[in-house]
Enzyme design. Structure first.
Site, PDB file in Angstrom:
ATOM      1  CG  ASP A  26      44.175  40.271  44.074  1.00 12.18           C
ATOM      2  OD1 ASP A  26      44.460  41.481  43.343  1.00 12.18           O
ATOM      3  OD2 ASP A  26      45.052  39.748  44.723  1.00 12.18           O
ATOM      4  CG  LEU A  32      32.874  37.670  44.135  1.00  7.35           C
ATOM      5  CD1 LEU A  32      32.070  37.636  45.441  1.00  7.35           C
ATOM      6  CD2 LEU A  32      33.069  39.361  43.777  1.00  7.35           C
ATOM      7  CG  PHE A  86      49.539  42.895  50.462  1.00 11.63           C
ATOM      8  CD1 PHE A  86      48.784  41.778  49.691  1.00 11.63           C
ATOM      9  CD2 PHE A  86      49.756  42.815  51.677  1.00 11.63           C
ATOM     10  CE1 PHE A  86      48.212  40.829  50.611  1.00 11.63           C
ATOM     11  CE2 PHE A  86      49.201  41.969  52.499  1.00 11.63           C
ATOM     12  CZ  PHE A  86      48.386  41.045  52.069  1.00 11.63           C
ATOM     13  CG  ASP A 111      38.573  41.295  52.415  1.00 11.72           C
ATOM     14  OD1 ASP A 111      38.282  40.900  51.568  1.00 11.72           O
ATOM     15  OD2 ASP A 111      39.656  41.108  53.352  1.00 11.72           O
TER      16      ASP A 111
HETATM   17  P1  5GP Z   1      41.107  37.057  45.064  1.00 16.13           P
HETATM   18  O1  5GP Z   1      40.380  35.645  45.225  1.00 16.13           O
HETATM   19  O2  5GP Z   1      40.064  37.846  44.756  1.00 16.13           O
HETATM   20  O3  5GP Z   1      42.401  36.836  44.364  1.00 16.13           O
HETATM   21  O4  5GP Z   1      41.259  37.373  46.568  1.00 16.13           O
HETATM   22  C1  5GP Z   1      40.730  37.537  47.593  1.00 16.13           C
HETATM   23  C2  5GP Z   1      41.309  37.373  48.690  1.00 16.13           C
HETATM   24  O5  5GP Z   1      42.766  37.648  48.905  1.00 16.13           O
HETATM   25  C3  5GP Z   1      40.687  38.696  49.834  1.00 16.13           C
HETATM   26  O6  5GP Z   1      39.521  38.453  50.631  1.00 16.13           O
HETATM   27  C4  5GP Z   1      41.773  38.713  50.794  1.00 16.13           C
HETATM   28  O7  5GP Z   1      41.643  37.876  51.871  1.00 16.13           O
HETATM   29  C5  5GP Z   1      43.235  38.452  49.924  1.00 16.13           C
HETATM   30  N1  5GP Z   1      43.660  39.739  49.311  1.00 16.13           N
HETATM   31  C6  5GP Z   1      43.861  40.223  48.083  1.00 16.13           C
HETATM   32  N2  5GP Z   1      44.407  41.086  48.090  1.00 16.13           N
HETATM   33  C7  5GP Z   1      44.862  41.653  49.246  1.00 16.13           C
HETATM   34  C8  5GP Z   1      45.377  42.682  49.812  1.00 16.13           C
HETATM   35  O8  5GP Z   1      46.007  43.708  48.902  1.00 16.13           O
HETATM   36  N3  5GP Z   1      45.616  42.775  51.271  1.00 16.13           N
HETATM   37  C9  5GP Z   1      45.006  41.805  51.839  1.00 16.13           C
HETATM   38  N4  5GP Z   1      45.308  41.863  53.161  1.00 16.13           N
HETATM   39  N5  5GP Z   1      44.538  40.862  51.526  1.00 16.13           N
HETATM   40  C10 5GP Z   1      44.324  40.713  50.140  1.00 16.13           C
END
Ligand code: 5GP
Length: 171
Positions: A99, A104, A148, A96
């Site tokens: 961030d 990942l 967010f 989805d």
């Molecule tokens: P990362 O490990 O890349 O920081 O974050 C990945 C996960 O964090 C995403 O799959 C999601 O579940 C959550 N996440 C990160 N940013 C957002 C956002 O802006 N909105 C939402 N709903 N989830 C986010």
């Protein structure tokens, strides 16, 4: 607190088929498995696989990342494992949002260890300003600022997943 639209239903409806064609063209011939990351990618996955004009096996990984409500800690728990073997498959990991990249990175290592023929990443949304680890993003729907977002599968405390567009919630 009403979410404010950021990416419209129409913009999503135009972008997803373009991603599907690009994926079908760029991925080598051979067996293809799309792996959707639950729960956030479930709506994107459903639209994306219908836009890929070749045979696609569909599987899912259930993932929970620990940390503050709106930020990942990089510690990932697999809540539901793959149901299909991916050895020898061209694997398309469907996310989805990317961030920090920590989730990942973890998932790529996990999948790579299972011997896929190739491993590509398609994410609906990319927040490059917050990246903490380098990750390959082969197909990106939209780049977004450091806000967010919810909707089109993404939640805030399990709310808003069913919005048909992507929106910003003010924290
Ligand atoms: P990362 O490990 O890349 O920081 O974050 C990945 C996960 O964090 C995403 O799959 C999601 O579940 C959550 N996440 C990160 N940013 C957002 C956002 O802006 N909105 C939402 N709903 N989830 C986010």
């Amino acid at each position: 607190m009403q979410p404010r639209p950021l990416i419209s239903t129409q913009d999503i409806a135009a972008r997803v088929p373009a991603l599907g064609s690009e994926i079908a063209t760029r991925l080598a011939d051979g067996p293809l498995t799309a792996v959707g990351v639950l729960r956030g990618a479930f709506i994107f996955m459903a639209d994306l696989v219908r836009a890929i004009p070749r045979d696609v096996r569909c599987d899912f990984l259930g993932v929970r990342s620990y940390g503050a409500a709106t930020e990942t800690s990089g510690v990932v728990q697999i809540t539901s494992d793959l149901g299909l073997p991916i050895s020898g498959q061209h694997v398309l990991l469907v996310e989805d949002i990317v961030d920090t990249g920590l989730t990942l990175r973890y998932l790529l290592d996990l999948l790579q260890a299972q011997g896929p023929a190739s491993l590509h990443v398609c994410t609906l949304l990319n927040k490059p300003s917050r990246r903490r680890v380098e990750v390959p993003l082969h197909f990106v729907g939209f780049e977004i600022p450091d806000r967010f977002v919810v909707g089109y599968g993404l939640d805030a405390a399990q709310k808003y997943r069913n919005l048909p567009y992507v929106a910003v919630v003010d924290e």
